[in-house]
Each structure stands twice: as structure tokens, then as C-alpha cells.
Design an enzyme around this catalytic site. Structure first.
Site, short mmCIF file in Angstrom:
data_model
loop_
_atom_site.label_atom_id
_atom_site.label_comp_id
_atom_site.label_asym_id
_atom_site.label_seq_id
_atom_site.Cartn_x
_atom_site.Cartn_y
_atom_site.Cartn_z
CE1 TYR A 146 -4.22 1.68 0.66
CE2 TYR A 146 -2.90 3.06 2.10
CZ TYR A 146 -4.08 2.82 1.41
OH TYR A 146 -5.09 3.74 1.48
CE LYS A 150 -3.81 4.35 -1.86
NZ LYS A 150 -4.85 4.68 -2.85
#
Ligand SMILES: NC(=O)c1ccc[n+]([C@@H]2O[C@H](COP(=O)([O-])OP(=O)(O)OC[C@H]3O[C@@H](n4cnc5c(N)ncnc54)[C@H](O)[C@@H]3O)[C@@H](O)[C@H]2O)c1
Length: 251
Positions: A146, A150
């Protein structure tokens, strides 16, 4: 002429709120999601158009832009929002999960921006909003997929913004901390089970530990910022990463 938007992951949470907010402002919205039942319900509610896509597949991105052009004949706004979380230590982090996270949260935003770009360019106006995360700016343990996706999305935002400037296209990222959506509700339940404590204690002692304002952000707060960036008022904002984190990273 009514503006047209593609919102990915619009069947739930932040994407749903963005789709509803844009629709209330008179924008025609393509609701893109892999969840057919919920996506259709949102599209029906806002008189939008649902496209069933699994954004981990490259060809789905092409299909989505084609479908939007067929339905509305233009693309003014692209909100790259679809995403998911997987939590596990680096050593055990499943490699297929890594691939999937990068595909949905970094490659799909790149491909959708690439395919929507010529349409925005020919109109001399476009808005791309990428929903990154506070994990686009800082890291947390056990969130390597993640955090990497991101962070990458912020790089994509900056690079595209530089190229869009000459064509009236702005590209920005939003970096929220915890927002009240099914994604976070799932994390709260998992943590409560793992630590054997009640869910409100997870929120107070774990999620909001570092926040100056002790609250979970509402999806509408994110949607209102998207609306501003897509308005003429946001015309001079590009390449920015807007932190909305209740002060979490201020220290
Ligand atoms: N909720 C938070 O606290 C928070 C904080 C920062 C950033 N974000 C980001 O905001 C975005 C939306 O998250 P949310 O909290 O609303 O989550 P959510 O789970 O409520 O909604 C995510 C939506 O994305 C869709 N989706 C996931 N994978 C997909 C795929 N392969 N193809 C098509 N659709 C897919 C899901 O079906 C779902 O409808 C995500 O990118 C997330 O990383 C969320």
C-alpha cells in the site's frame, strides 16, 4: 455543456461520495467498479452510468475510457480512487498481492490518465484527482504494498501535472488519514480481534493516537475537496498532494 467524470471504486466509501457530490454539482458520472451490485445501485441513484471493471487488468482500463466516451462523448474529470489494503510483514507479504496492489493503485491510474489525456487535451481542459493516502507521504509497518503504491501515485501526479500545464489539465493527489469507509471499518474490526480490545478503544488508542483532531474523517470531506479541485476555483492548483490527516503528520 455538462461535464463528464470517471470515478473508479465508486461503488463504496470515498468513491461513492465523490460520485454523489459531482453528480449533485451537475456532472455526469461513470461509476467504475468491480462490485456490480453496489456500483449499479450508485449509478441508479445519481443517474450515472455503471461500468463493471477489474482495474487490476490492463485491458479493463482501455475498456473503461472507451465506455465513457461511448456513453457521454467526453471525459473532463478522472478520479483515480479504487484501492484496497493488505496488511502483513514484509517477509510474508504475498507477491501476488504486491502485483495486484501496484496494478490497481498505480498502473491503472497511469493507464486511465494516459487514455483520457488526448480527450482532455483536445478540450483544453481536464482534471485528474488521484486518491493517494497519508501512506503516500509516510510509511507504517506491515503496509509495504500500500505504502509503495501510494508513494508512486504522488510521483505520477507530479510528472503528469508538469505535462498537463500547457493543456489546461491539472493533476493533484489527496492524502487522507483514516476515513469512515468499509475499508477502515474492516481494519478496526481486525485490530480489535488482534489486540482483544473493543472497537472504540482501537479508534482512540491506535488509529487516532497521533492525530491532533481526534476524529475519523467523513467521506464527504474528501469529496468536497475533489469538487473544489475540479472547479474553476482550482485552476491554479496542480502537482499538489493535499494532506487531510487531522494533523497526524504535523509533528
Ligand atoms: N478509508 C480510508 O481511511 C482511506 C485513507 C486514505 C486513502 N484511502 C484510499 O481511498 C480509496 C478508496 O478507499 P475506501 O476507503 O473508500 O475503500 P472502499 O473499500 O470503501 O472502496 C473501494 C472501492 O474500490 C473498488 N475496487 C477495489 N479493487 C478494485 C479493482 N481491482 N477494480 C475495480 N474496483 C476495485 C471496491 O470494489 C470498492 O468499491 C482507496 O484508494 C484507498 O486506498 C482510503
Amino acid at each position: 455543456m455538462k461535464k463528464c467524470a470517471i470515478v473508479t471504486g465508486a461503488a463504496s466509501g470515498i468513491g461513492r461520495s465523490v460520485a454523489e457530490t459531482l453528480a449533485r454539482d451537475g456532472v455526469r458520472v461513470v461509476v467504475a467498479d468491480r462490485d456490480e451490485e453496489k456500483g449499479l445501485a450508485v449509478a441508479r441513484e445519481i443517474s450515472g452510468h455503471f461500468v463493471n471493471v477489474d482495474l487490476s487488468k490492463r485491458e479493463a482500463c482501455h475498456h473503461l475510457v472507451d465506455a465513457a466516451m461511448r456513453e457521454f462523448g467526453r471525459i473532463d474529470i478522472l478520479v483515480n480512487n479504487a484501492g484496497f489494503q493488505h496488511v502483513s510483514p514484509l517477509e510474508d507479504f504475498p507477491e501476488d498481492k504486491w502485483d495486484q496492489m501496484l496494478s490497481v493503485m498505480l498502473t491503472a491510474p497511469f493507464l486511465l490518465t494516459k487514455y483520457a489525456w488526448p480527450h482532455m487535451k483536445s478540450q483544453g481542459w481536464g482534471r485528474v484527482v488521484n486518491i493517494s493516502s497519508i501512506h503516500g507521504k509516510v510509511a507504517s509497518p506491515n503496509k509495504i504494498g500500500y505504502t509503495s503504491a501510494k508513494h508512486g501515485l504522488i510521483g505520477l501526479t507530479r510528472a503528469a501535472a508538469l505535462e498537463g500545464g500547457a493543456h489546461g489539465i491539472t493533476v493533484n493527489a489527496l492524502c487522507p488519514a483514516y476515513v469512515r469507509t468499509p475499508l477502515v471499518e474492516g481494519q478496526i474490526a481486525d485490530q480489535a480481534r488482534a489486540h482483544k480490545i473493543p472497537e472504540d478503544e482501537v479508534v482512540e488508542k491506535i488509529l487516532l493516537k497521533s492525530a491532533a483532531i481526534k476524529k475519523i474523517i467523513e467521506p464527504e470531506e474528501i469529496a468536497n475537496l475533489v469538487l473544489f479541485l475540479c472547479s474553476d476555483g482550482g485552476a491554479s492548483v496542480t502537482g499538489a498532494s493535499w494532506t487531510i490527516d487531522c494533523g497526524w503528520t504535523a509533528q
